[in-house]
Design a protein around this motif. Structure first.
Motif, PDB file in Angstrom:
ATOM      1  N   SER A 217       5.028  15.659  -7.051  1.00 53.59           N
ATOM      2  CA  SER A 217       3.745  16.166  -6.544  1.00 53.59           C
ATOM      3  C   SER A 217       3.134  15.297  -5.452  1.00 53.59           C
ATOM      4  O   SER A 217       1.995  15.527  -5.050  1.00 53.59           O
ATOM      5  CB  SER A 217       2.751  16.303  -7.708  1.00 53.59           C
ATOM      6  N   SER A 218       3.854  14.281  -4.957  1.00 50.98           N
ATOM      7  CA  SER A 218       3.282  13.377  -3.958  1.00 50.98           C
ATOM      8  C   SER A 218       4.346  12.918  -2.973  1.00 50.98           C
ATOM      9  O   SER A 218       5.518  12.764  -3.322  1.00 50.98           O
ATOM     10  CB  SER A 218       2.619  12.167  -4.642  1.00 50.98           C
ATOM     11  N   TRP A 219       3.883  12.699  -1.751  1.00 49.84           N
ATOM     12  CA  TRP A 219       4.744  12.262  -0.640  1.00 49.84           C
ATOM     13  C   TRP A 219       4.016  11.133   0.071  1.00 49.84           C
ATOM     14  O   TRP A 219       2.886  11.325   0.569  1.00 49.84           O
ATOM     15  CB  TRP A 219       4.981  13.407   0.344  1.00 49.84           C
ATOM     16  N   VAL A 220       4.594   9.941   0.135  1.00 44.54           N
ATOM     17  CA  VAL A 220       3.879   8.796   0.691  1.00 44.54           C
ATOM     18  C   VAL A 220       4.795   7.929   1.551  1.00 44.54           C
ATOM     19  O   VAL A 220       6.024   7.919   1.392  1.00 44.54           O
ATOM     20  CB  VAL A 220       3.261   7.907  -0.416  1.00 44.54           C
TER      21      VAL A 220
ATOM     22  N   PHE B 264       0.839  -1.186   0.000  1.00 43.19           N
ATOM     23  CA  PHE B 264       0.000   0.000   0.000  1.00 43.19           C
ATOM     24  C   PHE B 264       0.881   1.245   0.000  1.00 43.19           C
ATOM     25  O   PHE B 264       2.098   1.179   0.211  1.00 43.19           O
ATOM     26  CB  PHE B 264      -0.938   0.023   1.210  1.00 43.19           C
ATOM     27  N   ALA B 265       0.251   2.387  -0.239  1.00 45.71           N
ATOM     28  CA  ALA B 265       0.910   3.678  -0.087  1.00 45.71           C
ATOM     29  C   ALA B 265      -0.114   4.652   0.459  1.00 45.71           C
ATOM     30  O   ALA B 265      -1.285   4.622   0.069  1.00 45.71           O
ATOM     31  CB  ALA B 265       1.468   4.170  -1.424  1.00 45.71           C
ATOM     32  N   VAL B 266       0.321   5.508   1.375  1.00 38.82           N
ATOM     33  CA  VAL B 266      -0.579   6.492   1.968  1.00 38.82           C
ATOM     34  C   VAL B 266       0.203   7.785   2.176  1.00 38.82           C
ATOM     35  O   VAL B 266       1.383   7.769   2.521  1.00 38.82           O
ATOM     36  CB  VAL B 266      -1.161   5.974   3.307  1.00 38.82           C
ATOM     37  N   GLY B 267      -0.443   8.904   1.916  1.00 38.89           N
ATOM     38  CA  GLY B 267       0.227  10.186   2.089  1.00 38.89           C
ATOM     39  C   GLY B 267      -0.611  11.324   1.551  1.00 38.89           C
ATOM     40  O   GLY B 267      -1.830  11.320   1.679  1.00 38.89           O
ATOM     41  N   VAL B 268       0.047  12.302   0.928  1.00 40.01           N
ATOM     42  CA  VAL B 268      -0.660  13.436   0.346  1.00 40.01           C
ATOM     43  C   VAL B 268      -0.134  13.699  -1.053  1.00 40.01           C
ATOM     44  O   VAL B 268       0.986  13.307  -1.403  1.00 40.01           O
ATOM     45  CB  VAL B 268      -0.530  14.722   1.198  1.00 40.01           C
ATOM     46  N   VAL B 269      -0.963  14.400  -1.837  1.00 40.76           N
ATOM     47  CA  VAL B 269      -0.636  14.686  -3.224  1.00 40.76           C
ATOM     48  C   VAL B 269      -1.201  16.047  -3.592  1.00 40.76           C
ATOM     49  O   VAL B 269      -2.244  16.449  -3.069  1.00 40.76           O
ATOM     50  CB  VAL B 269      -1.199  13.568  -4.147  1.00 40.76           C
ATOM     51  N   TYR B 270      -0.508  16.775  -4.468  1.00 42.76           N
ATOM     52  CA  TYR B 270      -1.077  18.006  -4.998  1.00 42.76           C
ATOM     53  C   TYR B 270      -2.301  17.658  -5.851  1.00 42.76           C
ATOM     54  O   TYR B 270      -2.309  16.635  -6.550  1.00 42.76           O
ATOM     55  CB  TYR B 270      -0.058  18.747  -5.877  1.00 42.76           C
ATOM     56  N   ARG B 271      -3.289  18.512  -5.805  1.00 47.46           N
ATOM     57  CA  ARG B 271      -4.481  18.267  -6.605  1.00 47.46           C
ATOM     58  C   ARG B 271      -4.167  18.262  -8.098  1.00 47.46           C
ATOM     59  O   ARG B 271      -4.881  17.649  -8.890  1.00 47.46           O
ATOM     60  CB  ARG B 271      -5.534  19.335  -6.305  1.00 47.46           C
ATOM     61  N   SER B 272      -3.111  18.950  -8.471  1.00 44.93           N
ATOM     62  CA  SER B 272      -2.738  19.034  -9.886  1.00 44.93           C
ATOM     63  C   SER B 272      -1.841  17.879 -10.335  1.00 44.93           C
ATOM     64  O   SER B 272      -1.379  17.864 -11.481  1.00 44.93           O
ATOM     65  CB  SER B 272      -1.999  20.354 -10.146  1.00 44.93           C
ATOM     66  N   ALA B 273      -1.598  16.924  -9.447  1.00 43.47           N
ATOM     67  CA  ALA B 273      -0.690  15.826  -9.775  1.00 43.47           C
ATOM     68  C   ALA B 273      -1.237  14.983 -10.923  1.00 43.47           C
ATOM     69  O   ALA B 273      -2.454  14.870 -11.101  1.00 43.47           O
ATOM     70  CB  ALA B 273      -0.476  14.952  -8.544  1.00 43.47           C
ATOM     71  N   PRO B 274      -0.371  14.353 -11.714  1.00 42.21           N
ATOM     72  CA  PRO B 274      -0.827  13.460 -12.791  1.00 42.21           C
ATOM     73  C   PRO B 274      -1.706  12.341 -12.230  1.00 42.21           C
ATOM     74  O   PRO B 274      -1.420  11.793 -11.160  1.00 42.21           O
ATOM     75  CB  PRO B 274       0.475  12.901 -13.367  1.00 42.21           C
ATOM     76  N   LYS B 275      -2.755  12.006 -12.949  1.00 37.60           N
ATOM     77  CA  LYS B 275      -3.730  11.045 -12.437  1.00 37.60           C
ATOM     78  C   LYS B 275      -3.301   9.599 -12.600  1.00 37.60           C
ATOM     79  O   LYS B 275      -3.798   8.717 -11.905  1.00 37.60           O
ATOM     80  CB  LYS B 275      -5.077  11.245 -13.157  1.00 37.60           C
ATOM     81  N   HIS B 276      -2.390   9.328 -13.513  1.00 39.86           N
ATOM     82  CA  HIS B 276      -2.076   7.938 -13.822  1.00 39.86           C
ATOM     83  C   HIS B 276      -0.611   7.593 -13.549  1.00 39.86           C
ATOM     84  O   HIS B 276      -0.046   6.720 -14.199  1.00 39.86           O
ATOM     85  CB  HIS B 276      -2.446   7.638 -15.282  1.00 39.86           C
ATOM     86  N   GLU B 277      -0.009   8.283 -12.607  1.00 46.75           N
ATOM     87  CA  GLU B 277       1.350   7.948 -12.197  1.00 46.75           C
ATOM     88  C   GLU B 277       1.328   7.352 -10.793  1.00 46.75           C
ATOM     89  O   GLU B 277       0.431   7.622 -10.004  1.00 46.75           O
ATOM     90  CB  GLU B 277       2.247   9.198 -12.203  1.00 46.75           C
TER      91      GLU B 277
ATOM     92  N   VAL C 183      -3.112  20.392  -1.018  1.00 46.71           N
ATOM     93  CA  VAL C 183      -2.900  18.953  -1.114  1.00 46.71           C
ATOM     94  C   VAL C 183      -4.165  18.219  -0.683  1.00 46.71           C
ATOM     95  O   VAL C 183      -5.047  18.775  -0.029  1.00 46.71           O
ATOM     96  CB  VAL C 183      -1.715  18.497  -0.226  1.00 46.71           C
ATOM     97  N   CYS C 184      -4.238  16.955  -1.047  1.00 47.90           N
ATOM     98  CA  CYS C 184      -5.342  16.098  -0.611  1.00 47.90           C
ATOM     99  C   CYS C 184      -4.761  14.729  -0.267  1.00 47.90           C
ATOM    100  O   CYS C 184      -3.669  14.371  -0.730  1.00 47.90           O
ATOM    101  CB  CYS C 184      -6.418  15.989  -1.681  1.00 47.90           C
TER     102      CYS C 184
END
Length: 232
Positions: free
Chosen positions: A137-140, A117-130, A201-202
């Motif tokens: 744009s993400s920290w997990v 699994f991975a859990v953390g936060v991501v910018y709303r503008s982050a790529p959707k399929h990476e 972030v979300c």
């Protein structure tokens, strides 16, 4: 004695734990072990263990044994059960009392033991399929099998939590520029990212072949207080 679970289709005249259809905690004299498919892992309970708790999470794929008086975890089998199971007991020259409704220790909660699994936060503008954590744009915090890591922008730092970690706490201090992960049961700090967040972030969750329970309002350990981390 031996206690555990067995597939209903298991051979009737084989020792439990000696085949691929049974999972047991056993005691032979003063030696304890968790046994499956002929392989045994040593278990070291309290010398005064008198009551063994058995917790089966069939859907989550976990069979756990614990000291029901001292609330001490003894062993957990991670199993992708392929058939219905039933309880099994082997007792030599003694009697066995079976009780239901024993209290479950805090460190043995029902729920899938997620292996990846991975859990953390991501910018709303982050790529959707990476993959999260593979871009800027993400920290997990991620787990892949038995390996844990804190991942951002394709770089991963190893993390070594308790082997019995069952609940991960996530603490975001957006204004202070810190994203922290911790063991919410043992209050053990796992990793902190120091980030000057440039966008909203979300939360983000990736789970493979299991389920995830999300809780809010977890207690914050004393060593992880909100506030800007001093950089200079």
């Amino acid at each position: 004695f031996a206690v555990g679970v067995v597939y209903r289709s298991a051979p009737k005249h084989e020792w439990v734990g000696r085949n691929a259809s049974s999972w047991v905690l056993s005691r032979c004299g003063g030696t304890w072990g968790a046994r499956h498919d002929g392989r045994e892992q040593p278990v070291e309970p309290s010398p005064h263990l008198r009551r063994v708790g058995v917790l089966l999470d069939y859907d989550g794929g976990a069979l756990s044994f614990y000291d029901a008086v001292a609330a001490q975890h003894l062993h957990t089998f991670d199993v992708d059960f392929a058939q219905p199971v039933c309880p099994v007991f082997n007792v030599w020259n003694r009697c066995l009392t079976v009780l239901s409704g024993l209290p479950i220790p805090d460190n043995l909660e029902l729920g899938a033991p997620v292996r990846s699994f991975a859990v953390g936060v991501v910018y709303r503008s982050a790529p959707k399929h990476e993959w999260v954590g593979r871009n800027a744009s993400s920290w997990v915090l991620s787990r892949c099998g038995g390996t844990w890591g804190a991942r951002h922008d394709g770089r991963e730092q190893p993390v070594e939590p308790s082997p019995h970690l069952r609940r991960v706490g996530v603490l975001l201090d957006y204004d202070g520029g810190a994203l922290s992960f911790y063991d919410a049961v043992a209050a053990q700090h796992l990793h902190t990212f120091d980030v000057d967040f440039a966008q909203p972030v979300c939360p983000v969750f990736n789970v493979w072949n299991r389920c995830l329970t999300v809780l809010s309002g977890l207690p914050i350990p004393d060593n992880l207080e909100l506030g800007a981390p001093v950089r200079s």
